[in-house]
Design a protein around this motif. Structure first.
Motif, PDB file in Angstrom:
ATOM      1  N   PHE A  78      27.504  32.937  49.352  1.00  0.00           N
ATOM      2  CA  PHE A  78      28.781  32.648  50.016  1.00  0.00           C
ATOM      3  C   PHE A  78      28.461  32.266  51.459  1.00  0.00           C
ATOM      4  O   PHE A  78      27.997  33.108  52.219  1.00  0.00           O
ATOM      5  CB  PHE A  78      29.676  33.889  50.062  1.00  0.00           C
ATOM      6  CG  PHE A  78      30.356  34.243  48.772  1.00  0.00           C
ATOM      7  CD1 PHE A  78      31.364  33.437  48.271  1.00  0.00           C
ATOM      8  CD2 PHE A  78      29.999  35.377  48.074  1.00  0.00           C
ATOM      9  CE1 PHE A  78      32.016  33.772  47.093  1.00  0.00           C
ATOM     10  CE2 PHE A  78      30.648  35.718  46.894  1.00  0.00           C
ATOM     11  CZ  PHE A  78      31.656  34.917  46.397  1.00  0.00           C
ATOM     12  N   GLN A 111      30.511  39.146  42.448  1.00  0.00           N
ATOM     13  CA  GLN A 111      30.418  37.692  42.474  1.00  0.00           C
ATOM     14  C   GLN A 111      29.137  37.230  43.170  1.00  0.00           C
ATOM     15  O   GLN A 111      28.471  36.293  42.734  1.00  0.00           O
ATOM     16  CB  GLN A 111      31.626  37.140  43.237  1.00  0.00           C
ATOM     17  CG  GLN A 111      32.467  36.192  42.444  1.00  0.00           C
ATOM     18  CD  GLN A 111      33.682  35.762  43.236  1.00  0.00           C
ATOM     19  OE1 GLN A 111      34.389  36.590  43.817  1.00  0.00           O
ATOM     20  NE2 GLN A 111      33.932  34.465  43.260  1.00  0.00           N
ATOM     21  N   ARG A 115      26.114  35.080  41.507  1.00  0.00           N
ATOM     22  CA  ARG A 115      25.631  33.807  42.071  1.00  0.00           C
ATOM     23  C   ARG A 115      24.124  33.831  42.304  1.00  0.00           C
ATOM     24  O   ARG A 115      23.476  32.794  42.326  1.00  0.00           O
ATOM     25  CB  ARG A 115      26.331  33.511  43.399  1.00  0.00           C
ATOM     26  CG  ARG A 115      27.769  33.117  43.195  1.00  0.00           C
ATOM     27  CD  ARG A 115      28.399  32.640  44.478  1.00  0.00           C
ATOM     28  NE  ARG A 115      29.770  32.212  44.192  1.00  0.00           N
ATOM     29  CZ  ARG A 115      30.508  31.493  45.010  1.00  0.00           C
ATOM     30  NH1 ARG A 115      30.026  31.127  46.177  1.00  0.00           N
ATOM     31  NH2 ARG A 115      31.725  31.138  44.688  1.00  0.00           N
ATOM     32  N   PHE A 267      38.376  34.111  53.042  1.00  0.00           N
ATOM     33  CA  PHE A 267      38.421  33.985  51.587  1.00  0.00           C
ATOM     34  C   PHE A 267      39.869  34.016  51.123  1.00  0.00           C
ATOM     35  O   PHE A 267      40.746  34.476  51.838  1.00  0.00           O
ATOM     36  CB  PHE A 267      37.707  35.167  50.910  1.00  0.00           C
ATOM     37  CG  PHE A 267      36.242  35.257  51.188  1.00  0.00           C
ATOM     38  CD1 PHE A 267      35.315  34.705  50.309  1.00  0.00           C
ATOM     39  CD2 PHE A 267      35.779  35.908  52.329  1.00  0.00           C
ATOM     40  CE1 PHE A 267      33.961  34.802  50.566  1.00  0.00           C
ATOM     41  CE2 PHE A 267      34.423  35.999  52.585  1.00  0.00           C
ATOM     42  CZ  PHE A 267      33.515  35.438  51.706  1.00  0.00           C
ATOM     43  N   SER A 268      40.078  33.571  49.889  1.00  0.00           N
ATOM     44  CA  SER A 268      41.371  33.841  49.253  1.00  0.00           C
ATOM     45  C   SER A 268      41.091  34.335  47.846  1.00  0.00           C
ATOM     46  O   SER A 268      40.094  33.966  47.236  1.00  0.00           O
ATOM     47  CB  SER A 268      42.237  32.579  49.234  1.00  0.00           C
ATOM     48  OG  SER A 268      41.669  31.622  48.380  1.00  0.00           O
ATOM     49  N   ALA A 270      41.670  34.382  44.050  1.00  0.00           N
ATOM     50  CA  ALA A 270      42.236  33.528  43.005  1.00  0.00           C
ATOM     51  C   ALA A 270      42.178  34.277  41.686  1.00  0.00           C
ATOM     52  O   ALA A 270      41.809  35.438  41.636  1.00  0.00           O
ATOM     53  CB  ALA A 270      41.448  32.222  42.930  1.00  0.00           C
ATOM     54  N   SER A 272      40.201  33.759  39.220  1.00  0.00           N
ATOM     55  CA  SER A 272      38.848  34.047  38.773  1.00  0.00           C
ATOM     56  C   SER A 272      37.964  34.319  39.978  1.00  0.00           C
ATOM     57  O   SER A 272      36.984  33.638  40.232  1.00  0.00           O
ATOM     58  CB  SER A 272      38.306  32.878  37.963  1.00  0.00           C
ATOM     59  OG  SER A 272      38.463  31.708  38.714  1.00  0.00           O
ATOM     60  N   LEU A 274      37.047  35.495  44.187  1.00  0.00           N
ATOM     61  CA  LEU A 274      37.305  35.064  45.556  1.00  0.00           C
ATOM     62  C   LEU A 274      36.825  33.636  45.772  1.00  0.00           C
ATOM     63  O   LEU A 274      35.775  33.241  45.279  1.00  0.00           O
ATOM     64  CB  LEU A 274      36.583  36.007  46.525  1.00  0.00           C
ATOM     65  CG  LEU A 274      37.204  37.395  46.622  1.00  0.00           C
ATOM     66  CD1 LEU A 274      36.172  38.416  47.066  1.00  0.00           C
ATOM     67  CD2 LEU A 274      38.385  37.385  47.574  1.00  0.00           C
ATOM     68  N   LYS A 275      37.641  32.898  46.502  1.00  0.00           N
ATOM     69  CA  LYS A 275      37.264  31.540  46.873  1.00  0.00           C
ATOM     70  C   LYS A 275      37.069  31.504  48.379  1.00  0.00           C
ATOM     71  O   LYS A 275      37.794  32.143  49.117  1.00  0.00           O
ATOM     72  CB  LYS A 275      38.374  30.558  46.502  1.00  0.00           C
ATOM     73  CG  LYS A 275      38.708  30.485  45.037  1.00  0.00           C
ATOM     74  CD  LYS A 275      38.294  29.145  44.471  1.00  0.00           C
ATOM     75  CE  LYS A 275      38.450  29.029  42.964  1.00  0.00           C
ATOM     76  NZ  LYS A 275      38.133  30.194  42.163  1.00  0.00           N
ATOM     77  N   GLU A 276      36.085  30.714  48.807  1.00  0.00           N
ATOM     78  CA  GLU A 276      35.877  30.597  50.250  1.00  0.00           C
ATOM     79  C   GLU A 276      36.918  29.654  50.832  1.00  0.00           C
ATOM     80  O   GLU A 276      37.262  28.655  50.222  1.00  0.00           O
ATOM     81  CB  GLU A 276      34.473  30.056  50.522  1.00  0.00           C
ATOM     82  CG  GLU A 276      33.416  31.032  50.096  1.00  0.00           C
ATOM     83  CD  GLU A 276      32.022  30.500  50.335  1.00  0.00           C
ATOM     84  OE1 GLU A 276      31.498  30.716  51.420  1.00  0.00           O
ATOM     85  OE2 GLU A 276      31.480  29.869  49.420  1.00  0.00           O
ATOM     86  N   ARG A 278      37.320  27.105  53.541  1.00  0.00           N
ATOM     87  CA  ARG A 278      36.506  26.333  54.486  1.00  0.00           C
ATOM     88  C   ARG A 278      37.316  25.816  55.654  1.00  0.00           C
ATOM     89  O   ARG A 278      36.781  25.477  56.688  1.00  0.00           O
ATOM     90  CB  ARG A 278      35.858  25.137  53.745  1.00  0.00           C
ATOM     91  CG  ARG A 278      34.851  25.551  52.720  1.00  0.00           C
ATOM     92  CD  ARG A 278      33.542  25.947  53.425  1.00  0.00           C
ATOM     93  NE  ARG A 278      32.732  26.788  52.573  1.00  0.00           N
ATOM     94  CZ  ARG A 278      32.067  26.366  51.516  1.00  0.00           C
ATOM     95  NH1 ARG A 278      32.109  25.104  51.197  1.00  0.00           N
ATOM     96  NH2 ARG A 278      31.367  27.201  50.790  1.00  0.00           N
TER      97      ARG A 278
END
Ligand code: TYD
Ligand code: MG
Length: 455
Positions: A78, A111, A115, A267-268, A270, A272, A274-276, A278
């Motif tokens: 991340f 997560q 990764r 982050f947010s 979602a 599925s 956490l999404k970064e 940007r």
């Protein structure tokens, strides 16, 4: 002097309170059978003088003979997390990650391990959830079959024994409050347990070069539950927080031996994982195209990044009594000072008015570059006149009404231009030598000038 005159003290293993008289129950925290004579507890990593430190072998060397290890960093997968850590996870470092329940600590770390599978040897220790629950979360993250070592265990000695022969590069403990040492009789989560488990894990990290993430619960006051000493032991303390609306998650460092503490990772959450985020400016500025009175866009700096946020003010005639100064996301003491400057140097008195200020999106703005935005928002609300919607501002206001430069001027202008702002009011000394983006720069020397220009 007779022996009976020698003073004895007793210390509670739960809360560390010291008392002169032994009792069955600790008067400070109410725990039973926890008082021990001080100096008698010699077991474990934190107790007794025999305990060894964890920073390496003891042998005196000349400083110049000490090998210069290049700091080895592991990318977390991340970028937002790496940024807060100061450029990735330092091998052998211990990172404490605190946050409210449900904020996403377990999700983030799982997560991260997913990764990194195939690149690092990793182990995830769960004390909070069953292995089935961990697998279900991995499934939700789209990786039920991740090549990742997992174990459900809460006795710290057993965990270390499992890892001893073949230590991983990365270890996650979820959470430190569920661990206990068999050397102590207190319950998991008690101060003495946190200290002992923390010390054993930190020593293991340093001796075997294992980077360890410790998940920590926070109390109602928002600090990591347990003794402060836990925060002193680890290399890095991170807090995972959310904005009041709950859309955005932020990670910031409260302590970092390997980097700056002012960086924020966005982050947010979602469906599925956490999404970064940007482009945090776009998240913060999700406001209506029609600017309302009392709303000003500020270009602030979070570490090495410029972020645009909306500062809102509501100025209203007080209902008698002392006028109120309420701020969310800004310093309220500073507001009182700024209003005095406004009165004295711009001839505008809000001294009998209630002033409410809010930074939309839950960001805490601690820099003085927000001064100008706060005052322009207040004046705009007071006059009930909206500022142009394509205007952004930044700048510190001095006590003589002058506009003082702030750091990162050019980067701030560039960010405003990138987000489509056409005009920017800033301190004279921050005026760039050449044009940046398509943004018209209005460089001013004083608060009064800035108010005139924004009108
Ligand atoms: P969790 O990571 O368990 O939080 P913590 O370990 O800090 O207590 O939970 C995160 C919350 O987010 C939980 O309420 C469920 C939700 N969630 C999602 O919305 N999307 C997801 O992909 C996952 C895994 C969880
Ligand atoms: Mg959890």
């Amino acid at each position: 002097m007779s022996v009976s005159k020698l003073k004895k003290t007793y210390q509670c293993a739960e809360c560390d309170a010291k008392v002169a008289q032994w009792a069955g129950q600790c008067g400070a925290c109410g725990a039973w059978n926890t008082l021990r004579e001080v100096g008698m507890v010699a077991r474990g990593a934190t107790g007794g003088r025999g305990a060894r430190g964890y920073a390496g072998e003891s042998r005196i060397q000349l400083l110049r003979e000490v090998g210069q290890d290049v700091e080895l960093r592991i990318a977390s997968g991340f970028e937002e997390l790496d940024r807060v850590l100061g450029g990735g996870i330092v091998a052998g470092s211990v990172i404490l990650l605190g946050g409210d329940p449900g904020i996403g600590k377990s999700t983030l770390l799982l997560q991260m391990l997913i990764r990194l599978q195939g690149h690092q040897r990793m182990v995830y220790v769960t004390g909070e959830e069953s292995l089935q629950q961990v697998r279900m979360r991995a499934q939700r993250l789209g990786e039920a079959d991740a090549a990742l070592g997992v174990v459900a265990e809460t006795e710290v000695e057993s965990i270390l024994a499992l890892l001893e022969s073949d230590p991983p590069a990365l270890l996650v403990i979820d959470s430190i409050q569920t661990l206990y040492s068999r050397e102590l009789s207190s319950a998991p989560g008690a101060a003495a347990q946190l200290r002992e488990c923390g010390a054993l894990l930190v020593r293991f990290a340093k001796q075997r070069n294992v980077a360890i993430f410790l998940v920590g619960h926070v109390t109602k006051e928002g600090v990591i539950a347990g003794p402060r000493v836990l925060e002193h032991m680890v290399d890095t303390v991170l807090y995972f927080e959310s904005d009041p609306a709950g859309r955005l998650r932020m990670i910031r460092a409260a302590k970092n031996r390997f980097g700056a503490v002012n960086e924020i990772g966005f982050f947010s959450m979602a469906n599925s994982g956490l999404k970064e985020v940007r482009n945090p400016s776009a998240m913060f500025l999700a406001r209506s195209a029609q600017a309302a009175p009392g709303s000003v866009v500020l270009v602030t700096r979070e570490g090495t990044r410029s972020v645009l946020v909306e500062v809102q003010a509501l100025v209203d005639r007080g209902g008698g009594g002392a006028p109120r100064r309420v701020t969310v996301g800004l310093e309220s003491n500073r507001l009182a000072m700024l209003l005095a400057v406004l009165h004295r140097h711009a001839d505008l008195s809000l001294l009998d008015q209630d002033v409410f200020l809010n930074v939309v999106g839950g960001l805490q703005v601690r820099e003085t570059a927000a001064d100008l935005a706060a005052l322009l928002a207040a004046v705009s609300s007071f006059r009930n006149r909206a500022l142009p919607s394509e205007l952004a501002v930044f700048g510190e206001v001095g006590l003589s009404g002058e506009l003082r430069p702030v750091s990162g001027g050019e980067e701030r202008i560039a960010e405003a231009a990138k987000q489509g702002f056409q005009r920017i009011i800033l301190p004279q000394a921050n005026a760039p030598r050449k044009k940046i983006g398509g943004c018209e720069v209005l460089a001013v020397a004083s608060l009064a000038e800035a108010i005139e220009l924004s009108d």
